[in-house]
Design a protein around this motif. Structure first.
Motif, PDB file in Angstrom:
ATOM      1  N   PHE A  56      -8.367   3.013  27.873  1.00  0.00           N
ATOM      2  CA  PHE A  56      -8.993   4.294  28.109  1.00  0.00           C
ATOM      3  C   PHE A  56     -10.093   4.297  28.856  1.00  0.00           C
ATOM      4  O   PHE A  56     -10.337   5.191  29.961  1.00  0.00           O
ATOM      5  N   VAL A  57     -10.918   3.298  28.553  1.00  0.00           N
ATOM      6  CA  VAL A  57     -12.259   3.351  29.426  1.00  0.00           C
ATOM      7  C   VAL A  57     -12.002   2.916  30.884  1.00  0.00           C
ATOM      8  O   VAL A  57     -12.550   3.606  31.662  1.00  0.00           O
ATOM      9  N   ASP A  58     -11.192   2.083  30.964  1.00  0.00           N
ATOM     10  CA  ASP A  58     -10.899   1.537  32.331  1.00  0.00           C
ATOM     11  C   ASP A  58     -10.034   2.597  33.173  1.00  0.00           C
ATOM     12  O   ASP A  58     -10.709   3.104  34.400  1.00  0.00           O
ATOM     13  N   ALA A  59      -9.273   3.422  32.740  1.00  0.00           N
ATOM     14  CA  ALA A  59      -8.555   4.321  33.254  1.00  0.00           C
ATOM     15  C   ALA A  59      -9.522   5.599  33.540  1.00  0.00           C
ATOM     16  O   ALA A  59      -9.420   6.130  34.538  1.00  0.00           O
ATOM     17  N   PHE A  60     -10.465   5.787  32.529  1.00  0.00           N
ATOM     18  CA  PHE A  60     -11.273   7.201  32.554  1.00  0.00           C
ATOM     19  C   PHE A  60     -12.334   6.590  34.076  1.00  0.00           C
ATOM     20  O   PHE A  60     -12.563   7.528  34.719  1.00  0.00           O
ATOM     21  N   ASN A  61     -12.693   5.287  33.900  1.00  0.00           N
ATOM     22  CA  ASN A  61     -13.505   5.120  35.154  1.00  0.00           C
ATOM     23  C   ASN A  61     -13.025   4.921  36.517  1.00  0.00           C
ATOM     24  O   ASN A  61     -13.665   5.024  37.283  1.00  0.00           O
ATOM     25  N   ARG A  62     -11.431   4.900  36.574  1.00  0.00           N
ATOM     26  CA  ARG A  62     -10.884   5.192  37.755  1.00  0.00           C
ATOM     27  C   ARG A  62     -10.380   6.453  37.871  1.00  0.00           C
ATOM     28  O   ARG A  62      -9.778   6.870  38.858  1.00  0.00           O
ATOM     29  N   ALA A  63     -10.651   7.370  37.025  1.00  0.00           N
ATOM     30  CA  ALA A  63     -10.404   8.929  37.158  1.00  0.00           C
ATOM     31  C   ALA A  63      -8.927   8.658  37.106  1.00  0.00           C
ATOM     32  O   ALA A  63      -8.301   9.671  37.742  1.00  0.00           O
ATOM     33  N   ASP A  64      -8.123   8.345  36.243  1.00  0.00           N
ATOM     34  CA  ASP A  64      -6.490   8.031  36.274  1.00  0.00           C
ATOM     35  C   ASP A  64      -6.132   8.908  35.076  1.00  0.00           C
ATOM     36  O   ASP A  64      -5.881   8.346  33.896  1.00  0.00           O
ATOM     37  N   ALA A  65      -5.832  10.082  35.260  1.00  0.00           N
ATOM     38  CA  ALA A  65      -5.536  11.142  34.355  1.00  0.00           C
ATOM     39  C   ALA A  65      -3.926  10.637  33.486  1.00  0.00           C
ATOM     40  O   ALA A  65      -3.676  10.844  32.489  1.00  0.00           O
ATOM     41  N   GLU A  66      -3.298  10.283  34.625  1.00  0.00           N
ATOM     42  CA  GLU A  66      -1.873   9.671  34.219  1.00  0.00           C
ATOM     43  C   GLU A  66      -2.023   8.622  33.090  1.00  0.00           C
ATOM     44  O   GLU A  66      -1.220   8.763  31.901  1.00  0.00           O
ATOM     45  N   LYS A  67      -2.759   7.632  33.361  1.00  0.00           N
ATOM     46  CA  LYS A  67      -2.946   6.469  32.264  1.00  0.00           C
ATOM     47  C   LYS A  67      -3.529   7.149  31.369  1.00  0.00           C
ATOM     48  O   LYS A  67      -3.009   6.650  29.970  1.00  0.00           O
ATOM     49  N   ILE A  68      -4.578   7.832  31.201  1.00  0.00           N
ATOM     50  CA  ILE A  68      -5.265   8.220  29.892  1.00  0.00           C
ATOM     51  C   ILE A  68      -4.391   8.885  29.084  1.00  0.00           C
ATOM     52  O   ILE A  68      -4.188   8.686  27.869  1.00  0.00           O
ATOM     53  N   SER A  69      -3.631   9.846  29.728  1.00  0.00           N
ATOM     54  CA  SER A  69      -2.340  10.628  28.753  1.00  0.00           C
ATOM     55  C   SER A  69      -1.485   9.984  28.435  1.00  0.00           C
ATOM     56  O   SER A  69      -1.097  10.384  27.045  1.00  0.00           O
ATOM     57  N   SER A  70      -1.201   8.766  29.092  1.00  0.00           N
ATOM     58  CA  SER A  70      -0.216   7.901  28.436  1.00  0.00           C
ATOM     59  C   SER A  70      -0.728   7.421  26.978  1.00  0.00           C
ATOM     60  O   SER A  70       0.471   6.769  26.325  1.00  0.00           O
ATOM     61  N   LEU A  71      -1.837   7.252  26.834  1.00  0.00           N
ATOM     62  CA  LEU A  71      -2.317   6.638  25.795  1.00  0.00           C
ATOM     63  C   LEU A  71      -2.337   7.470  24.599  1.00  0.00           C
ATOM     64  O   LEU A  71      -2.496   7.324  23.344  1.00  0.00           O
ATOM     65  N   TYR A  72      -2.022   8.909  24.729  1.00  0.00           N
ATOM     66  CA  TYR A  72      -1.915   9.827  23.708  1.00  0.00           C
ATOM     67  C   TYR A  72      -0.502  10.224  23.351  1.00  0.00           C
ATOM     68  O   TYR A  72       0.420  10.054  23.764  1.00  0.00           O
ATOM     69  N   ALA A  73      -0.329  10.498  22.048  1.00  0.00           N
ATOM     70  CA  ALA A  73       0.889  11.017  21.286  1.00  0.00           C
ATOM     71  C   ALA A  73       1.442  12.350  22.191  1.00  0.00           C
ATOM     72  O   ALA A  73       0.635  13.125  22.703  1.00  0.00           O
ATOM     73  N   LEU A  74       2.670  12.560  22.091  1.00  0.00           N
ATOM     74  CA  LEU A  74       3.150  13.839  22.479  1.00  0.00           C
ATOM     75  C   LEU A  74       2.348  14.991  22.108  1.00  0.00           C
ATOM     76  O   LEU A  74       2.276  15.995  22.900  1.00  0.00           O
ATOM     77  N   ASP A  75       2.238  15.146  20.729  1.00  0.00           N
ATOM     78  CA  ASP A  75       1.571  16.258  20.198  1.00  0.00           C
ATOM     79  C   ASP A  75       0.057  16.076  19.720  1.00  0.00           C
ATOM     80  O   ASP A  75      -0.544  16.795  18.939  1.00  0.00           O
TER      81      ASP A  75
END
Length: 82
Positions: free
Chosen positions: A10-29
């Motif tokens: 999450f931290v790595d994706a956040f620091n790269r502004a990668d919303a796609e990767k961040i959202s992939s770490l969340y459950a659908l709901d």
């Protein structure tokens, strides 16, 4: 995957502004409740929220993670806006 590994991704994706990767770490709901905003519900809405936030400001997270964070108890990281 262990909680610490997810948080590091999450931290790595956040620091790269990668919303796609961040959202992939969340459950659908999933529900994301940022302190200053109303809760956002669902993976797609969470992705849109991060895309909007990243388009408004450059933000980074500290990668310092405590042992409590790794077990899901707390997080003492910081968000920095540029």
């Amino acid at each position: 995957m262990k909680p610490k590994e997810i948080l590091l991704q999450f931290v790595d994706a956040f620091n790269r502004a990668d919303a796609e990767k961040i959202s992939s770490l969340y459950a659908l709901d999933a529900v994301s409740h940022q302190v200053a905003n109303e809760p956002v519900i669902g993976k797609a809405a969470i992705k849109e929220m991060f895309e909007a936030e990243f388009s408004q400001a450059k933000m980074t997270l500290s990668s310092r993670i405590s042992s409590k964070t790794a077990t899901g108890q707390s997080w003492n990281g910081k968000i920095h806006w540029a």
